[in-house]
Design a protein around this motif. Sequence first.
Motif, short mmCIF file in Angstrom:
data_model
loop_
_atom_site.label_atom_id
_atom_site.label_comp_id
_atom_site.label_asym_id
_atom_site.label_seq_id
_atom_site.Cartn_x
_atom_site.Cartn_y
_atom_site.Cartn_z
N GLY A 29 65.43 45.50 54.28
CA GLY A 29 66.00 46.27 55.38
C GLY A 29 64.92 46.94 56.20
N SER A 30 65.18 47.11 57.49
CA SER A 30 64.23 47.76 58.40
C SER A 30 64.94 48.87 59.15
N THR A 31 64.47 50.10 58.98
CA THR A 31 65.07 51.24 59.67
C THR A 31 64.53 51.42 61.08
N ILE A 32 63.28 51.02 61.30
CA ILE A 32 62.67 51.17 62.63
C ILE A 32 62.06 49.84 63.02
N VAL A 33 62.46 49.33 64.18
CA VAL A 33 61.95 48.06 64.69
C VAL A 33 61.26 48.33 66.02
N GLY A 34 59.99 48.00 66.10
CA GLY A 34 59.22 48.25 67.31
C GLY A 34 57.81 48.68 66.94
N LEU A 35 57.02 49.03 67.93
CA LEU A 35 55.62 49.39 67.71
C LEU A 35 55.36 50.76 68.32
N PRO A 36 55.40 51.82 67.54
CA PRO A 36 55.28 53.17 68.08
C PRO A 36 53.84 53.65 68.29
N TRP A 37 52.87 52.81 68.01
CA TRP A 37 51.47 53.24 68.04
C TRP A 37 50.93 53.40 69.46
N VAL A 38 49.99 54.33 69.60
CA VAL A 38 49.25 54.50 70.84
C VAL A 38 47.76 54.54 70.51
N LEU A 39 46.95 54.10 71.46
CA LEU A 39 45.50 54.17 71.34
C LEU A 39 45.04 55.37 72.15
N VAL A 40 44.38 56.30 71.48
CA VAL A 40 43.90 57.51 72.15
C VAL A 40 42.38 57.59 72.02
N GLY A 41 41.77 58.34 72.92
CA GLY A 41 40.32 58.46 72.84
C GLY A 41 39.77 59.52 73.77
N ARG A 42 38.49 59.50 73.93
CA ARG A 42 37.82 60.50 74.75
C ARG A 42 38.29 60.40 76.20
N LYS A 43 38.30 61.53 76.88
CA LYS A 43 38.90 61.62 78.21
C LYS A 43 38.30 60.63 79.21
N GLU A 44 37.00 60.31 79.06
CA GLU A 44 36.38 59.42 80.03
C GLU A 44 36.85 57.96 79.89
N ILE A 45 37.54 57.66 78.77
CA ILE A 45 38.07 56.31 78.57
C ILE A 45 39.49 56.29 79.14
N LYS A 46 39.64 55.78 80.34
CA LYS A 46 40.91 55.84 81.04
C LYS A 46 41.80 54.63 80.79
N ARG A 47 41.20 53.50 80.44
CA ARG A 47 41.95 52.26 80.27
C ARG A 47 41.26 51.42 79.20
N PRO A 48 41.95 50.44 78.65
CA PRO A 48 41.35 49.65 77.57
C PRO A 48 40.01 49.00 77.94
N GLN A 49 39.85 48.59 79.20
CA GLN A 49 38.61 47.93 79.61
C GLN A 49 37.40 48.87 79.46
N ASP A 50 37.66 50.18 79.50
CA ASP A 50 36.57 51.16 79.38
C ASP A 50 36.05 51.26 77.95
N LEU A 51 36.70 50.57 77.02
CA LEU A 51 36.26 50.61 75.62
C LEU A 51 35.05 49.73 75.36
N LYS A 52 34.69 48.91 76.30
CA LYS A 52 33.56 48.01 76.09
C LYS A 52 32.30 48.79 75.77
N GLY A 53 31.67 48.41 74.67
CA GLY A 53 30.48 49.12 74.23
C GLY A 53 30.78 50.33 73.37
N LYS A 54 32.07 50.58 73.11
CA LYS A 54 32.48 51.74 72.32
C LYS A 54 32.92 51.30 70.92
N SER A 55 33.47 52.25 70.16
CA SER A 55 33.96 51.94 68.81
C SER A 55 35.31 52.60 68.58
N ILE A 56 36.10 51.98 67.70
CA ILE A 56 37.42 52.48 67.33
C ILE A 56 37.44 52.75 65.83
N ALA A 57 37.95 53.90 65.43
CA ALA A 57 38.10 54.21 64.01
C ALA A 57 39.40 53.62 63.49
N VAL A 58 39.33 52.84 62.42
CA VAL A 58 40.51 52.30 61.76
C VAL A 58 40.39 52.60 60.27
#
Length: 345
Positions: A115-144
């Motif tokens: 059974g599945s109580t929640i269907v969908g993807l509630p995640w968001v990618l957040v980061g430093r203010k100067e990173i406005k869009r995913p393309q700005d991540l180039k050369g950066k790092s993500i913590a997982v």
Amino acid sequence: MTRERRVSVCLVVITLALYLTTDIAHANPYLPKPGEAPIYARVGTCSITGGFIHFYSALFNGLFDKYGLKVEHVTLRGGIVSLAALSADEIQFIYCSADPMIPRMAAGAEAKMIGSTIVGLPWVLVGRKEIKRPQDLKGKSIAVSRPGGLTDQLANAVMKKFNFTNQDLKLVHIGGTGQLEPYNAMVQGLTQATFLTPPMDVRARRDGFGLIFNLNELDVPSIYSSMFTNFKGLKERPALVQRFVAALAEAIHFVEKNPDRGKAALAKILSITDPEVLQSAYDAYSKSLVNRRLIVPANAVAQAVETARADGAQIRRKPAEIIDNSFAEHLDRSGFLKELWGSQF
């Protein structure tokens, strides 16, 4: 006896019969019989998150007790450990996000989604203010969290969508059982971004971080909070499995109708009293993504299996072989869901 008296008696008998018939039809078929001993079950959650609001609410508001279940809750370190414990019957159920679990079950882990109580993807990618869009991540790092974990999979999905290579974007595996450890790594400046779900997004905004990307925009079938059990449970304890599924179905209704008590359950497990934070979690998980019927979406499972295959995973089981929707389907056939939700169903 006069004719009027006989008619009156007949009406009383008919009314009583209709009442009893209606009562039987509307009786909850999953409740224990009077005097029946409770059934013990250990339930593992693979992390601590607001996305498990329905499980926490059932745990702290007596819903498992109502269904004759004595539940012991344990928090485990991710999907691999959870599935190992489930396969060994050290726990009887897992409550976890489905996406990281599906490839392991398809590879042969002895478990099924029920059974599945929640269907969908509630995640968001957040980061430093100067990173406005995913393309700005180039050369950066993500913590997982850890290799192969859910946030690791999310990061790879983002990299694929925006055509990033491993040289363009570095993934830093922090470890831990939830979102806090990767988040703290970002706060400490070890990385520039990370993945969060509500209510952690509120904390990120207050700490000065910004939204980079809402992962719902990936537009891929996804399954979040779900229930899993082992083969032994399906074969030897079907009544236990059915009651567990029924309790979670009622928990969805309970949380929607009792928002304060749902948020109180979250406050207890997350050790949070901030109203804005609790409201963020409640809004995210008790409304738009909720799945009242609990039916596991087969298309999302099939896509997750094919994605794992494309990534090199050895697939031994078909998508249909890792799902058992019979318990969720029985909720509908028995009239339980219609009785629970009334005209809203």
